[in-house]
Design a protein around this motif. Structure first.
Motif, mmCIF file in Angstrom:
data_model
loop_
_atom_site.group_PDB
_atom_site.id
_atom_site.type_symbol
_atom_site.label_atom_id
_atom_site.label_comp_id
_atom_site.label_asym_id
_atom_site.label_seq_id
_atom_site.Cartn_x
_atom_site.Cartn_y
_atom_site.Cartn_z
ATOM 1 N N LEU B 113 0.831 -1.205 0.000
ATOM 2 C CA LEU B 113 0.000 0.000 0.000
ATOM 3 C C LEU B 113 0.863 1.252 0.000
ATOM 4 O O LEU B 113 0.541 2.235 -0.669
ATOM 5 C CB LEU B 113 -0.967 -0.011 1.196
ATOM 6 N N THR B 114 1.953 1.210 0.732
ATOM 7 C CA THR B 114 2.886 2.340 0.697
ATOM 8 C C THR B 114 3.401 2.537 -0.727
ATOM 9 O O THR B 114 3.422 3.652 -1.249
ATOM 10 C CB THR B 114 4.064 2.086 1.664
ATOM 11 N N TYR B 115 3.752 1.420 -1.364
ATOM 12 C CA TYR B 115 4.262 1.502 -2.744
ATOM 13 C C TYR B 115 3.222 2.125 -3.675
ATOM 14 O O TYR B 115 3.520 3.042 -4.446
ATOM 15 C CB TYR B 115 4.654 0.097 -3.223
ATOM 16 N N VAL B 116 1.980 1.629 -3.576
ATOM 17 C CA VAL B 116 0.933 2.098 -4.476
ATOM 18 C C VAL B 116 0.617 3.571 -4.219
ATOM 19 O O VAL B 116 0.418 4.365 -5.146
ATOM 20 C CB VAL B 116 -0.324 1.211 -4.295
ATOM 21 N N ARG B 117 0.601 3.962 -2.948
ATOM 22 C CA ARG B 117 0.235 5.339 -2.609
ATOM 23 C C ARG B 117 1.337 6.350 -2.912
ATOM 24 O O ARG B 117 1.108 7.563 -2.873
ATOM 25 C CB ARG B 117 -0.158 5.428 -1.121
ATOM 26 N N ARG B 118 2.524 5.858 -3.208
ATOM 27 C CA ARG B 118 3.634 6.788 -3.487
ATOM 28 C C ARG B 118 4.294 6.505 -4.829
ATOM 29 O O ARG B 118 5.415 6.935 -5.081
ATOM 30 C CB ARG B 118 4.655 6.721 -2.348
ATOM 31 N N SER B 119 3.602 5.749 -5.702
ATOM 32 C CA SER B 119 4.112 5.498 -7.061
ATOM 33 C C SER B 119 3.103 6.030 -8.071
ATOM 34 O O SER B 119 2.039 6.500 -7.688
ATOM 35 C CB SER B 119 4.308 4.004 -7.298
ATOM 36 N N PHE B 120 3.416 5.873 -9.333
ATOM 37 C CA PHE B 120 2.502 6.231 -10.442
ATOM 38 C C PHE B 120 2.039 7.695 -10.350
ATOM 39 O O PHE B 120 0.952 8.046 -10.813
ATOM 40 C CB PHE B 120 1.253 5.327 -10.451
ATOM 41 N N GLY B 121 2.834 8.544 -9.733
ATOM 42 C CA GLY B 121 2.434 9.948 -9.575
ATOM 43 C C GLY B 121 1.627 10.205 -8.313
ATOM 44 O O GLY B 121 1.226 11.340 -8.035
ATOM 45 N N ASN B 122 1.362 9.151 -7.516
ATOM 46 C CA ASN B 122 0.620 9.348 -6.251
ATOM 47 C C ASN B 122 1.552 9.904 -5.179
ATOM 48 O O ASN B 122 2.731 9.552 -5.129
ATOM 49 C CB ASN B 122 0.060 8.016 -5.756
ATOM 50 N N LYS B 123 0.994 10.750 -4.306
ATOM 51 C CA LYS B 123 1.803 11.268 -3.193
ATOM 52 C C LYS B 123 0.994 11.249 -1.911
ATOM 53 O O LYS B 123 0.758 12.272 -1.292
ATOM 54 C CB LYS B 123 2.264 12.698 -3.505
ATOM 55 N N ALA B 124 0.540 10.066 -1.521
ATOM 56 C CA ALA B 124 -0.222 9.961 -0.275
ATOM 57 C C ALA B 124 0.703 9.438 0.830
ATOM 58 O O ALA B 124 1.827 9.001 0.564
ATOM 59 C CB ALA B 124 -1.409 9.031 -0.461
ATOM 60 N N SER B 125 0.203 9.453 2.067
ATOM 61 C CA SER B 125 1.033 9.040 3.203
ATOM 62 C C SER B 125 1.321 7.548 3.145
ATOM 63 O O SER B 125 0.565 6.768 2.552
ATOM 64 C CB SER B 125 0.308 9.365 4.508
ATOM 65 N N TYR B 126 2.413 7.161 3.763
ATOM 66 C CA TYR B 126 2.749 5.737 3.806
ATOM 67 C C TYR B 126 1.865 5.010 4.797
ATOM 68 O O TYR B 126 1.133 5.627 5.572
ATOM 69 C CB TYR B 126 4.234 5.529 4.097
ATOM 70 N N VAL B 127 1.905 3.686 4.753
ATOM 71 C CA VAL B 127 1.064 2.862 5.620
ATOM 72 C C VAL B 127 1.982 2.002 6.482
ATOM 73 O O VAL B 127 2.918 1.373 5.962
ATOM 74 C CB VAL B 127 0.140 1.960 4.769
ATOM 75 N N THR B 128 1.744 1.976 7.796
ATOM 76 C CA THR B 128 2.630 1.224 8.693
ATOM 77 C C THR B 128 2.022 -0.125 9.061
ATOM 78 O O THR B 128 0.817 -0.329 8.933
ATOM 79 C CB THR B 128 2.882 1.997 9.998
ATOM 80 N N VAL B 129 2.889 -0.995 9.538
ATOM 81 C CA VAL B 129 2.445 -2.317 9.970
ATOM 82 C C VAL B 129 1.441 -2.182 11.108
ATOM 83 O O VAL B 129 0.428 -2.885 11.146
ATOM 84 C CB VAL B 129 3.659 -3.159 10.436
ATOM 85 N N ALA B 130 1.696 -1.244 12.042
ATOM 86 C CA ALA B 130 0.797 -1.068 13.182
ATOM 87 C C ALA B 130 -0.596 -0.669 12.700
ATOM 88 O O ALA B 130 -1.616 -1.163 13.206
ATOM 89 C CB ALA B 130 1.359 0.002 14.114
ATOM 90 N N GLU B 131 -0.662 0.197 11.694
ATOM 91 C CA GLU B 131 -1.965 0.613 11.156
ATOM 92 C C GLU B 131 -2.690 -0.581 10.547
ATOM 93 O O GLU B 131 -3.885 -0.782 10.763
ATOM 94 C CB GLU B 131 -1.776 1.708 10.101
ATOM 95 N N VAL B 132 -1.964 -1.376 9.735
ATOM 96 C CA VAL B 132 -2.583 -2.546 9.111
ATOM 97 C C VAL B 132 -3.087 -3.496 10.183
ATOM 98 O O VAL B 132 -4.212 -3.991 10.109
ATOM 99 C CB VAL B 132 -1.581 -3.266 8.181
ATOM 100 N N LYS B 133 -2.275 -3.700 11.195
ATOM 101 C CA LYS B 133 -2.632 -4.624 12.278
ATOM 102 C C LYS B 133 -3.917 -4.179 12.972
ATOM 103 O O LYS B 133 -4.840 -4.980 13.178
ATOM 104 C CB LYS B 133 -1.477 -4.685 13.290
ATOM 105 N N ALA B 134 -3.997 -2.879 13.294
ATOM 106 C CA ALA B 134 -5.178 -2.351 13.990
ATOM 107 C C ALA B 134 -6.433 -2.480 13.122
ATOM 108 O O ALA B 134 -7.493 -2.897 13.596
ATOM 109 C CB ALA B 134 -4.935 -0.894 14.368
ATOM 110 N N ILE B 135 -6.308 -2.151 11.837
ATOM 111 C CA ILE B 135 -7.481 -2.211 10.949
ATOM 112 C C ILE B 135 -7.893 -3.662 10.738
ATOM 113 O O ILE B 135 -9.072 -4.009 10.798
ATOM 114 C CB ILE B 135 -7.164 -1.540 9.589
ATOM 115 N N ARG B 136 -6.891 -4.517 10.540
ATOM 116 C CA ARG B 136 -7.178 -5.912 10.224
ATOM 117 C C ARG B 136 -7.873 -6.621 11.387
ATOM 118 O O ARG B 136 -8.744 -7.458 11.167
ATOM 119 C CB ARG B 136 -5.856 -6.622 9.892
ATOM 120 N N ALA B 137 -7.493 -6.243 12.616
ATOM 121 C CA ALA B 137 -8.081 -6.880 13.800
ATOM 122 C C ALA B 137 -9.584 -6.652 13.849
ATOM 123 O O ALA B 137 -10.328 -7.464 14.383
ATOM 124 C CB ALA B 137 -7.418 -6.334 15.056
#
Lengths: 421, 140
Positions: B113-137
């Protein structure tokens, strides 16, 4: 020096064609054709121009996949004979792909239904706002939902009902998910259905599953020289991505073939259990069903292709050329419009062309050649959205000209032959 | 009002965690991008294409779309649960299904997600493991 020389040749050549009073306008795209052929841009920027058909008076009907200004069919009319449409009339409130003309009716499909419009004695659509519904309630689960149509000379219409799936896995396109056995999708999709062309409101109950085991067909045509249906199947996707242990990306780019079939009642072409490997020249068991890239399994009993075209090119139209304008070798041969690949990634994409396959007595009589090319518009491309044009429909005019449609740039070309015969 | 206070708390909380976790401060975006590209090239590239431009009317582009640049909650959900709805993405509809990728680890999801949000001309914030963990739970 050589540069100077070649530009000199160019100037001479263009001056020559200008002197000849050449009316040909190839502005959008400059597609490449064999010597003696010319392309006229009938219209462009029409929207997602899918299949096309030409009426006996020369009117071209274009089916749009998505509504444009609320309309899904465009009639193009050339009133002064230069090939370029100077009148456009839009009607029909449904998007879709299929379009055909038979016995005084224009047939057109949405992704759920098939409709028809009656022509009056002036060859105009009698009631553009009120088509009759011929077939209704066909499977439409978004994937492979376009309904291509063809009519025979015995009052039947053939409809492709594509499988809403890649290979009938329990979870579609998901690594590790098994193929369902038997595949339940085949009861209502993954084949060609036959209906009456003149009966209203038919659903599955009134139709006949004419042939099965076809993943998705977009290009199909009734071959009047042998009186049979022929289709081009879109082969399965994602072998290397779902089964990296058995297939490399390089293999995935060349396997499986896009298969060309003659379709007779009751035939089974093998999807989802089998795919055709054009290198080993065999129908092989799909990995979802235990295949490993070598095992044939139950596939020996499935219909073989008449001809195997390169993988993933996406054949979207098939046309048997019955006209007399083109040179004799084209007579009764097959033109196929390839939409262009996406599934060759990460390798470079390919296709995006119209090919010709010579035929004799309903069988291929040689290898295919690329007939129309350079739809991409420049260098080869890495992604289909970057192509300027994607060939999608083919039709023949009464004078033997051929029409090509494009659902990316929305262009319709008229191809004429001016060379020696 | 209660909901408002609670969500304010949550937002503040998330902020505080971000500010005080040393791992977050040293988040190595470059390394995450490199790992994310590997996941993308293995799984996503075939449908979304090498340049993120997708396949017309079949697989959507990941270039500056609302979802790609938008809330991480939705992105993690799409990867874990899949996505197969008639939804409009930048004015067009896409007919293929997006298969669920539950086999991906939290790390892989954060990276891709970090790759997608910061490639292809995108400039969004990166995504951390802790964020994924919290959302996934919270995803059932």
């Amino acid at each position: 020096m050589s540069k100077l020389f070649s530009s000199f040749i160019l100037i001479i050549a263009s001056a020559f064609s200008a002197c000849a009073g050449d009316p040909v306008n190839t502005a959008p795209g400059d597609i490449k054709l064999p010597a003696g052929f010319k392309a006229i841009v009938v219209a462009d920027k029409l929207g997602n121009a899918r299949h096309i058909v030409v009426n006996s008076n020369g009117d071209v009907y274009v089916k749009l996949e998505r509504l444009k200004d609320g309309k899904g069919i465009i009639r193009l009319r050339d009133t002064n004979g230069d090939g370029v449409a100077d009148e456009k009339f839009a009607f029909g409130n449904f998007g879709g792909t299929g379009i055909a003309i038979k016995n005084g009716y224009l047939y057109a499909s949405s992704d759920d239904n098939v409709y028809r419009y009656k022509f009056n004695d002036k060859n105009e659509i009698e009631n553009p706002d009120k088509p009759e519904i011929i077939i209704t309630g066909l499977v439409n689960k978004r994937q492979h939902s376009s309904k291509s149509i063809a009519l025979d000379n015995n009052g039947f219409i053939y409809v492709n009902i594509g499988a809403p799936s890649n290979s009938c896995q329990e979870a579609d396109r998901t690594a590790g998910s098994k193929g369902q056995m038997p595949c339940p999708i085949l009861e209502t999709a993954g084949g060609i259905w036959q209906f009456r062309a003149d009966k209203l409101n038919q659903s599955y109950a009134e139709g006949v599953r004419y042939a099965t085991g076809l993943r998705n067909v977009v290009g199909l045509d009734w071959n009047t020289s042998v009186n049979e249906l022929f289709v081009m199947q879109h082969g399965r996707d994602q072998l290397s991505q779902l089964y990296p242990d058995n297939y490399s990306n390089e293999q995935n780019a060349e396997v499986p073939a896009e298969e060309f079939f003659i379709v007779k009642k009751g035939m089974d072409f093998g999807w989802p259990y089998c795919y055709y490997d054009p290198i080993q020249k065999k129908k092989l068991l799909a990995p979802e069903y235990g295949g490993d890239g070598k095992t044939e399994g139950l596939c020996g009993t499935k219909e073989k292709p008449l001809y195997a075209f390169p993988a993933h090119w996406a054949p979207n139209a098939l046309l048997f050329y019955t006209g007399n304008q083109f040179a004799a070798k084209y007579k009764n041969g097959a033109f196929i419009a390839f939409h262009g690949s996406w599934n060759r990634a990460p390798l470079e994409q390919a296709g995006f062309n119209v090919v010709f396959l010579p035929m004799k007595d309903g069988k291929p009589a040689g290898d295919y050649e690329i007939f129309a090319d350079n739809f991409v518009g420049g260098k080869e491309n890495l992604s289909p959205s970057k192509a300027k044009h994607r060939p999608c429909g083919l039709a023949m005019g009464t004078d033997g000209s051929m029409y090509i449609s494009d659902d990316q740039g929305g262009t319709v070309w008229k191809i004429i032959y001016t060379g020696e015969k | 009002m209660k909901i408002f206070a609670a969500s304010a708390l949550l937002i503040c909380g998330a902020y505080l965690i971000q500010a005080f976790m040393p791992a977050q401060q040293q988040y190595d975006v470059k390394a995450a991008m490199a790992r994310g590209k590997k996941v993308y090239d293995k799984i996503c590239i075939v449908c979304h294409q090498p340049d993120g431009s997708g396949v017309p009317r079949m697989n959507p582009p990941l270039i500056k779309t609302k979802i790609t640049l938008g809330p991480k909650q939705k992105l993690v959900q799409i990867l874990v649960k899949g996505f197969n709805e008639e939804v409009e993405i930048n004015g067009e509809y896409y007919s293929n299904p997006m298969p669920a990728q539950p086999q991906l680890t939290n790390q892989e999801i954060a990276d891709v997600l970090t790759y997608v949000r910061r490639s292809f001309g995108n400039k969004a914030s990166y995504v951390t493991v802790a964020e994924v963990k919290a959302i996934r739970a919270k995803l059932k």
